[in-house]
Design a protein around this motif. Sequence first.
Motif, PDB file in Angstrom:
ATOM      1  N   TYR A  51      17.663  -6.464  -3.903  1.00  0.00           N
ATOM      2  CA  TYR A  51      18.457  -5.297  -3.528  1.00  0.00           C
ATOM      3  C   TYR A  51      19.919  -5.500  -3.918  1.00  0.00           C
ATOM      4  CZ  TYR A  51      20.761  -1.952  -0.364  1.00  0.00           C
ATOM      5  OH  TYR A  51      21.538  -0.958   0.167  1.00  0.00           O
ATOM      6  N   GLU A 101      14.993   1.838   6.427  1.00  0.00           N
ATOM      7  CA  GLU A 101      16.152   2.569   5.915  1.00  0.00           C
ATOM      8  C   GLU A 101      16.396   2.247   4.437  1.00  0.00           C
ATOM      9  OE1 GLU A 101      20.963   2.910   6.799  1.00  0.00           O
ATOM     10  OE2 GLU A 101      19.618   2.016   8.285  1.00  0.00           O
ATOM     11  N   LYS A 102      16.243   0.985   4.069  1.00  0.00           N
ATOM     12  CA  LYS A 102      16.433   0.611   2.665  1.00  0.00           C
ATOM     13  C   LYS A 102      15.343   1.204   1.785  1.00  0.00           C
ATOM     14  CE  LYS A 102      19.174  -3.618   2.987  1.00  0.00           C
ATOM     15  NZ  LYS A 102      19.389  -3.735   4.425  1.00  0.00           N
ATOM     16  N   GLU A 104      13.939   4.047   2.216  1.00  0.00           N
ATOM     17  CA  GLU A 104      14.327   5.441   2.020  1.00  0.00           C
ATOM     18  C   GLU A 104      15.432   5.549   0.975  1.00  0.00           C
ATOM     19  OE1 GLU A 104      12.965   8.116   3.260  1.00  0.00           O
ATOM     20  OE2 GLU A 104      11.481   6.959   4.364  1.00  0.00           O
ATOM     21  N   GLU A 105      16.337   4.588   0.959  1.00  0.00           N
ATOM     22  CA  GLU A 105      17.425   4.598  -0.012  1.00  0.00           C
ATOM     23  C   GLU A 105      16.922   4.309  -1.423  1.00  0.00           C
ATOM     24  OE1 GLU A 105      21.249   1.776  -1.143  1.00  0.00           O
ATOM     25  OE2 GLU A 105      20.517   1.790   0.925  1.00  0.00           O
ATOM     26  N   GLN A 109      15.657   6.253  -6.279  1.00  0.00           N
ATOM     27  CA  GLN A 109      16.091   5.519  -7.464  1.00  0.00           C
ATOM     28  C   GLN A 109      14.896   5.022  -8.273  1.00  0.00           C
ATOM     29  OE1 GLN A 109      19.341   2.694  -6.590  1.00  0.00           O
ATOM     30  NE2 GLN A 109      19.455   3.644  -4.569  1.00  0.00           N
ATOM     31  N   TRP A 243      16.124  14.672  -2.961  1.00  0.00           N
ATOM     32  CA  TRP A 243      16.466  13.261  -2.775  1.00  0.00           C
ATOM     33  C   TRP A 243      17.921  13.016  -3.109  1.00  0.00           C
ATOM     34  CZ3 TRP A 243      13.782  10.541   0.214  1.00  0.00           C
ATOM     35  CH2 TRP A 243      12.386  10.661   0.258  1.00  0.00           C
ATOM     36  N   GLU A 247      20.506  11.327  -0.567  1.00  0.00           N
ATOM     37  CA  GLU A 247      21.152  10.051  -0.861  1.00  0.00           C
ATOM     38  C   GLU A 247      22.660  10.193  -0.840  1.00  0.00           C
ATOM     39  OE1 GLU A 247      20.902   6.545  -4.224  1.00  0.00           O
ATOM     40  OE2 GLU A 247      20.305   8.583  -4.687  1.00  0.00           O
ATOM     41  N   ALA A 250      23.812  10.212   2.731  1.00  0.00           N
ATOM     42  CA  ALA A 250      23.548   9.042   3.563  1.00  0.00           C
ATOM     43  C   ALA A 250      24.315   7.825   3.112  1.00  0.00           C
ATOM     44  CB  ALA A 250      22.046   8.726   3.567  1.00  0.00           C
ATOM     45  N   VAL A 251      24.382   7.574   1.810  1.00  0.00           N
ATOM     46  CA  VAL A 251      25.003   6.345   1.326  1.00  0.00           C
ATOM     47  C   VAL A 251      25.854   6.666   0.116  1.00  0.00           C
ATOM     48  CG1 VAL A 251      23.161   4.859   2.138  1.00  0.00           C
ATOM     49  CG2 VAL A 251      22.995   5.851  -0.127  1.00  0.00           C
ATOM     50  N   THR A 254      25.118   4.504  -5.781  1.00  0.00           N
ATOM     51  CA  THR A 254      24.865   3.121  -6.169  1.00  0.00           C
ATOM     52  C   THR A 254      24.789   2.965  -7.684  1.00  0.00           C
ATOM     53  OG1 THR A 254      22.503   3.521  -5.944  1.00  0.00           O
ATOM     54  CG2 THR A 254      23.655   2.588  -4.053  1.00  0.00           C
TER      55      THR A 254
END
Length: 533
Positions: A51, A101-102, A104-105, A109, A243, A247, A250-251, A254
Amino acid sequence: MDPPDHETYGQPMSLKDLGEKAKEYNWNPRIGFKYWARAADTIHNEAQVYYEEGNVAQAYLFFLRYCLLVLDHLGKHPQAQELDARRAARPLQKRMPAVIEKLEELRPQVDASHNEWLKITAAQRDQVREGLGLASNTYSRHAARDPALSWNHVSPAKILDASEHQELAVEMANSRRRRLAGLTEEEERRRRGAGFWAGWNQQQSQDSSQSRARYMDDDELRRQMEATRRQLDSAGDRDSSRWSETESDAVPSTSYYYPSINKSSSVRYEGLPSSPKPQPSRPPKESLNRVPPPVSRPPTLPRKEPLNPPPRDESRSTLSPAPTLPPKIKENPKEKRITFRPAAYLENGEPLRPVFVPNQLRKQFLLAAANNTRRNLEMCGILCGELVNNALFITHLVIPRQKCTSDTCETEDEASLLEYCINNGLSVIGWIHTHPTQTCFMSSRDLHTQAGYQAMMPESIAIVCAPRHEPSWGIFRLTHPPGLNHVLQCDHNDTFHQHTIDNLYIEIGQQPPTHVYESKSLEFEVTDLRQHS
């Protein structure tokens, strides 16, 4: 965007394919709970490293496998209700909210990389069918089935052969250890300069956020996991824009965009001087009243109307001003992240990541075991380490509490060992033990012990030291097939017993290629948990 290199990368797996691959492990309740607890912690550590490094597909695979193991199997193990097992399982369960949670993130991707690959290779779809059509060699065919080598349009990797870059691999592992030991923020920022993940800085707060996570009972965790599975099954039908919105809310993004260099638009400066050259002296100018010059003066210049130019700035050229230069392109663009390709493959084609072993490991272990060896008692140690760029590095030799006889050694207080690994972010990569009275080989009991390690990490190794015999040491693994499956299905209860087939294990390094490399520069330490009991 340049098309992916099929000879280097593998086709990104779809969410469905990764979901199926996450289930591919050899669950067997005959293997002790302690081995499965260690395996779960190791899987989580590997997922976290992938990750951080931006290896999206591999991170998703390992996080999902962790969920399946902890939620679907550990609770059903025959030893699950024992006090030590419950103590060992508690920290594994508390991680579940953060892990989900990860997932979902990462899911959008993974989906985006898979769709982008299909888009780029649409013209070659009949050749790329199932990711195998363009594979022209054995490596390419294996890479097509290895998520660690899958192409990623956001964070592309530079794939290297660890056997050819051993010093680089070890230095990267040593540098990571130093960083985790407490480098300054500026030093760490320079090391991360390759831009793996824009949101990687959040990792610094992960431990504190996990520690604040509310402990959830198994029913609640199962409900979350079932919801995750339902989302996984329907992921292929979802609108990708949904999505993207989720994304972005939420974050942080990336993605990282590398500087683009357009070779066709380079500017040529041959016609323009880089700095003004001194002008040759001119003859005196005519005066404004046009008085004829004396005969002795040089001939006049061609007929021109003399002007009254502004005061001349000698630092500037009389030519037209040069166009504004484009921004200078850095000569050293940021490099891609590095991923080491598998060093070897199991008999069934499963990849084996490189494993680096300190060359002083055996010497240090034999010093720790000397007292037992003098009394003809076996002793074991656990080989722990870390994952860096798809290679495994043994950085810690941990001596656990154990019960030793002349023929066996059995670890005790497994929860303390697991706690030590969790607190230090270590993965269990294998084990080492002595044969003080026997030769260097794998006994039937050793084979069952090794199966507990290798069932979840195929790269796991067993080192046997026989200090009173020659050869005095060896590194071993089970074959797969037939060794691993045969041992897992063996129901003999005797400590030592005969197996009905041969070729159950091999000595690593006897036949190339090997996935284990010794290093004289790999930093490592010895921890004796018996002294802390």
